[in-house]
Structure formats: structure tokens, C-alpha cells
Write an enzyme that holds these catalytic residues in place. Structure first.
Site, PDB file in Angstrom:
ATOM      1  N   ARG A  84       1.046  -0.983  -0.333  1.00 14.60           N
ATOM      2  CA  ARG A  84       0.027  -0.187   0.055  1.00 14.60           C
ATOM      3  C   ARG A  84       1.007   1.076  -0.134  1.00 14.60           C
ATOM      4  NH1 ARG A  84      -5.494  -2.183   0.494  1.00 14.60           N
ATOM      5  NH2 ARG A  84      -5.467  -4.667   2.143  1.00 14.60           N
ATOM      6  N   ASP A 115     -10.252  -0.922  -5.284  1.00 11.51           N
ATOM      7  CA  ASP A 115     -10.404   0.628  -5.922  1.00 11.51           C
ATOM      8  C   ASP A 115      -9.932   1.692  -5.554  1.00 11.51           C
ATOM      9  OD1 ASP A 115     -10.664   0.673  -3.426  1.00 11.51           O
ATOM     10  OD2 ASP A 115     -12.668   1.679  -3.242  1.00 11.51           O
ATOM     11  N   THR A 138      -9.186  -8.176  -5.200  1.00 15.06           N
ATOM     12  CA  THR A 138      -9.183  -8.158  -3.807  1.00 15.06           C
ATOM     13  C   THR A 138     -10.493  -9.395  -3.550  1.00 15.06           C
ATOM     14  OG1 THR A 138     -10.670  -6.808  -2.445  1.00 15.06           O
ATOM     15  CG2 THR A 138     -11.076  -6.339  -5.156  1.00 15.06           C
ATOM     16  N   ASP A 142     -15.635  -5.617  -3.326  1.00 14.53           N
ATOM     17  CA  ASP A 142     -16.560  -4.621  -3.639  1.00 14.53           C
ATOM     18  C   ASP A 142     -16.041  -3.382  -4.206  1.00 14.53           C
ATOM     19  OD1 ASP A 142     -13.665  -4.112  -3.324  1.00 14.53           O
ATOM     20  OD2 ASP A 142     -13.987  -2.226  -0.953  1.00 14.53           O
ATOM     21  N   GLY A 183     -13.543  -8.460   4.345  1.00 13.83           N
ATOM     22  CA  GLY A 183     -14.154  -7.653   3.559  1.00 13.83           C
ATOM     23  C   GLY A 183     -14.552  -5.748   3.861  1.00 13.83           C
ATOM     24  N   ARG A 184     -13.823  -5.027   4.628  1.00 13.33           N
ATOM     25  CA  ARG A 184     -13.458  -4.179   4.772  1.00 13.33           C
ATOM     26  C   ARG A 184     -15.245  -3.832   5.022  1.00 13.33           C
ATOM     27  NH1 ARG A 184      -8.836  -0.517   4.419  1.00 13.33           N
ATOM     28  NH2 ARG A 184      -8.217  -2.314   2.519  1.00 13.33           N
ATOM     29  N   ALA A 199     -24.369 -20.781   8.142  1.00  8.63           N
ATOM     30  CA  ALA A 199     -24.637 -19.967   9.548  1.00  8.63           C
ATOM     31  C   ALA A 199     -26.294 -19.814   9.853  1.00  8.63           C
ATOM     32  CB  ALA A 199     -24.453 -18.251   9.216  1.00  8.63           C
ATOM     33  N   LEU A 265      -5.706 -15.613   6.773  1.00 12.68           N
ATOM     34  CA  LEU A 265      -6.319 -16.730   6.705  1.00 12.68           C
ATOM     35  C   LEU A 265      -6.858 -16.286   4.981  1.00 12.68           C
ATOM     36  CD1 LEU A 265      -5.632 -19.298   7.564  1.00 12.68           C
ATOM     37  CD2 LEU A 265      -8.225 -19.296   7.947  1.00 12.68           C
TER      38      LEU A 265
HETATM   39  O1  F6P Z   1      -9.268  -5.515   0.751  1.00 13.98           O
HETATM   40  C1  F6P Z   1      -8.619  -6.682   1.675  1.00 13.98           C
HETATM   41  C2  F6P Z   1      -8.048  -6.389   3.091  1.00 13.98           C
HETATM   42  O2  F6P Z   1      -7.919  -7.724   3.631  1.00 13.98           O
HETATM   43  C3  F6P Z   1     -10.069  -5.651   3.270  1.00 13.98           C
HETATM   44  O3  F6P Z   1     -10.205  -7.055   3.897  1.00 13.98           O
HETATM   45  C4  F6P Z   1      -8.945  -5.668   5.411  1.00 13.98           C
HETATM   46  O4  F6P Z   1     -10.018  -5.172   5.626  1.00 13.98           O
HETATM   47  C5  F6P Z   1      -8.201  -5.162   4.088  1.00 13.98           C
HETATM   48  O5  F6P Z   1      -7.514  -5.490   3.319  1.00 13.98           O
HETATM   49  C6  F6P Z   1      -6.851  -5.835   5.612  1.00 13.98           C
HETATM   50  O6  F6P Z   1      -5.685  -4.602   5.285  1.00 13.98           O
HETATM   51  P1  F6P Z   1      -4.488  -5.188   5.526  1.00 13.98           P
HETATM   52  O7  F6P Z   1      -3.881  -6.041   5.263  1.00 13.98           O
HETATM   53  O8  F6P Z   1      -3.489  -4.148   5.116  1.00 13.98           O
HETATM   54  O9  F6P Z   1      -4.448  -4.993   6.970  1.00 13.98           O
END
Ligand code: F6P
Length: 334
Positions: A84, A115, A138, A142, A183-184, A199, A265
Site C-alpha cells: 500500500r 479501488d 481484491t 467491493d 471485506g472491509r 450459518a 488466513l
Molecule cells: O482489501 C482487502 C483486505 O483484506 C480487507 O478485507 C481488509 O480490511 C484489509 O485488506 C486488511 O488490510 P491489511 O492487510 O493492510 O491489514
């Protein structure tokens, strides 16, 4: 197989670069392979940039050929590595990036990522007119403009495999588990996992959930002999680990759930056949799209057909949670 557009090539390229950026996702490797193999078949040289935009700024370049991408199809993660790069939000940094691309004679850039990563590509095109193509990579799925994203199916499969195991111990101990998935801020991953894992409930950011109501429902199910154990899938909703807080609230209400945060995971492991097919198709179509003279677009899938969406729309519009998904979950709860 997806329905493919009829391509007519009107332009040519001698050298293009590819990078993977943001959170990695299973399937990025078969996408890299498809991009390189397709480009090579049209005589285009491919530069792989390591570590996303950060690697671009450090000139971490490798020439990729058919041989260097062999054996990548089944490997998780990304051969090119990912990062990032917050610095890329600054115009001066993008200027440096463009200067480096020009210095190396790179005529177009293909970005695989979420995105945020696609927004970097869009800005490069807007500011310097360098052709760019985005691919949705991703596990969150999303991204506006595509029904599916590279890595989503594998992440769902991995989470479901984990829940199947948790369900065994949940049954043995007459317990409920809160299983938190990634899933952010988008709940689709949680919903697909919940449906596939059978579930009892799902908690997603798009819908208000009342923890008192959930606890009462669990108590009622136990009383009626419907379920003394079960799984509640919790979307991380931008607050990784918050299911611990939920479990504490449930404890105050007389329930005693256990928590399992699946975390990263879900980002690893061999891509499923579905993700490999998606990645191979989108990687291939990205090169054809470039040769068609299209730029500043994301290549994705819409209703089973390969589609292109302007990056401007991809980064400014939000994908909604399909109503039918929640309807299905609700109807399966009875
Ligand atoms: O966008 C992919 C994702 O795995 C999200 O689901 C999660 O919120 C985020 O990245 C975690 O980011 P990082 O690996 O920087 O902790």
C-alpha cells in the site's frame, strides 16, 4: 467460461508494465501469467514491477517472459509482491512515477488491485495521458463495475472450510460462535460465506443488527430445540476484531459465544479454479482492450460477460449489497 467481446485492434505497443497493489488476493498470479503470455503473443515486452506503486518509485523492475510466469497458476499471493503506497496520493509522487515509466520506455500500465490502487492508475492517466487498464483484484469484491473480483471466490471457500471445522466443535459443546470475516466495509463476503456455510445469522455493515434481538433469538431457538449450537458470521465492517466486543455484549445478555477472527488466513492459499478462470480471462482481455485503443477503464465481468467500466466510475461509485442476497439469508433462517 465468460462471454467475450469481439475485439478489433487499432493500436500497438512495444513495452507495457504490470503491477499488483493493495491487499493481495488469490488469483493475482494467474492474472499476471495471462497478461504476460497474451502480451508476448502480440510481441509486446512486459515489465513486472515489484511491490506495487512503491516499487515503481524504487524502480524495482523485472522483464517478464513466458518462462518466468510458468508454474504461477496455482500459487496464492502475488509473484510481483504488493504494497500500500500512501505517498501515491501526492501529485509530485505521481510525476516522479510517470518520469520513471517514461525513462524506461513504458507505454502503458496495467494495475491489478482494489479501488485505491485503481484510483492511482486513473490519476496517472488523467495527469499524463499514459494508457492504463485496471483489473479488479481484491477478496472484498467491493469494486463498482464488476460482479466478481479476483480472489473473492477463494476467500469465500477458505472461510467456509474454516467454519466447517468450527461447526464441529460448536456442535460438540452446544456453543455459538461469532466468526469474523474480512471485506472491509462491504458485507458481500460475509453474506456468501454465511449462505455457503449454513450459518444461523450474519451481521453486515449495510444492515442494522440488534445484539439484544440476536441474543433473544438464540435463546428462543435453544428453548424450541431448533439449535443449541451455530455460527453467526460477522463482517469486520472496518473494525477488525470487533466481534470480541459483540461477544462481550452477548455475555451480558446471558449468552456465552466464542469468537474466531479468520483474518489474513482468507487472503492466502491456492486460488480456486473459479478464480483462476476469472484471472486468466481478465488478464487476457486486458491486453486486447489495450490494443483496441481503450484506456482508463477496468476490465471486469457483468452478468457473465467481460465488461469495461471507466475508472472514473469505478472509483467514485459505490457497489450496493444485492437485495436478493439478504432475502436468501433471511429466508434460510426459518
Ligand atoms: O482489501 C482487502 C483486505 O483484506 C480487507 O478485507 C481488509 O480490511 C484489509 O485488506 C486488511 O488490510 P491489511 O492487510 O493492510 O491489514
Amino acid at each position: 467460461m465468460y462471454q467475450l467481446p469481439q475485439y478489433s485492434h487499432i493500436t500497438s505497443f512495444s513495452k507495457v508494465a504490470i503491477l499488483t497493489s493493495g491487499g493481495d488476493s488469490p488469483g493475482m498470479n494467474p492474472a499476471i501469467r495471462a497478461l504476460v503470455r497474451t502480451a508476448t503473443s502480440f510481441g509486446i515486452e512486459v515489465i513486472g514491477i515489484h511491490r506495487g506503486y512503491a516499487g515503481l518509485l524504487n524502480e524495482e523492475f523485472e522483464t517478464l517472459n513466458s518462462k518466468s510466469v510458468s508454474g504461477l497458476c496455482h500459487r496464492g499471493g502475488t509473484y510481483l509482491k504488493s504494497a500500500r503506497c500512501l505517498e501515491f496520493h501526492e501529485a509530485a509522487t505521481r510525476q516522479r512515477a510517470f518520469d520513471i515509466l517514461s525513462k524506461h520506455g513504458i507505454e502503458a500500465l496495467i494495475v491489478i488491485g482494489g479501488d485505491g490502487s485503481l484510483s492511482g492508475a486513473h490519476e496517472l492517466y488523467q495527469e499524463f495521458s499514459i494508457p492504463v487498464i485496471g483489473l479488479p483484484g481484491t477478496i472484498d469484491n467491493d469494486i463498482y463495475g464488476t460482479d466478481d473480483s479476483i480472489g473473492f471466490d477463494t476467500a469465500v471457500t477458505t472461510a467456509v472450510e474454516g467454519i466447517d471445522k468450527i461447526s464441529d466443535t460448536a456442535y460438540s459443546h452446544d456453543r455459538h460462535f461469532l466468526v469474523e470475516v474480512m471485506g472491509r466495509n462491504y458485507g458481500l463476503l460475509a453474506c456468501h460465506v454465511a449462505i455457503a456455510a449454513g450459518a444461523e445469522m450474519v451481521i453486515v455493515p449495510e444492515h442494522q443488527s440488534d445484539i439484544t434481538d440476536i441474543s433473544q433469538q438464540l435463546a428462543q431457538r435453544r428453548k424450541e430445540g431448533i439449535g443449541s449450537s451455530g455460527i453467526i458470521v460477522v463482517a469486520e465492517a472496518g473494525k477488525s476484531g470487533w466481534s470480541n466486543q459483540l461477544s462481550e455484549e452477548m455475555r451480558q445478555l446471558g449468552e456465552d459465544p466464542r469468537v474466531c477472527v479468520l483474518g489474513h488466513l482468507q487472503r492466502g492459499g491456492k486460488p480456486t479454479a473459479h478464480d483462476r478462470l476469472l484471472a486468466a480471462t481478465l488478464g487476457n482481455c486486458a491486453i486486447h482492450t489495450l490494443l483496441e485503443g481503450k484506456t482508463d477503464v477496468m476490465v471486469g465481468v457483468t452478468k457473465g460477460a467481460v465488461s469495461t467500466t471507466p475508472l472514473e466510475a469505478v472509483i467514485t461509485q459505490k457497489k450496493g449489497l444485492p437485495v436478493e442476497v439478504m432475502d436468501l439469508i433471511n429466508e434460510l433462517q426459518h
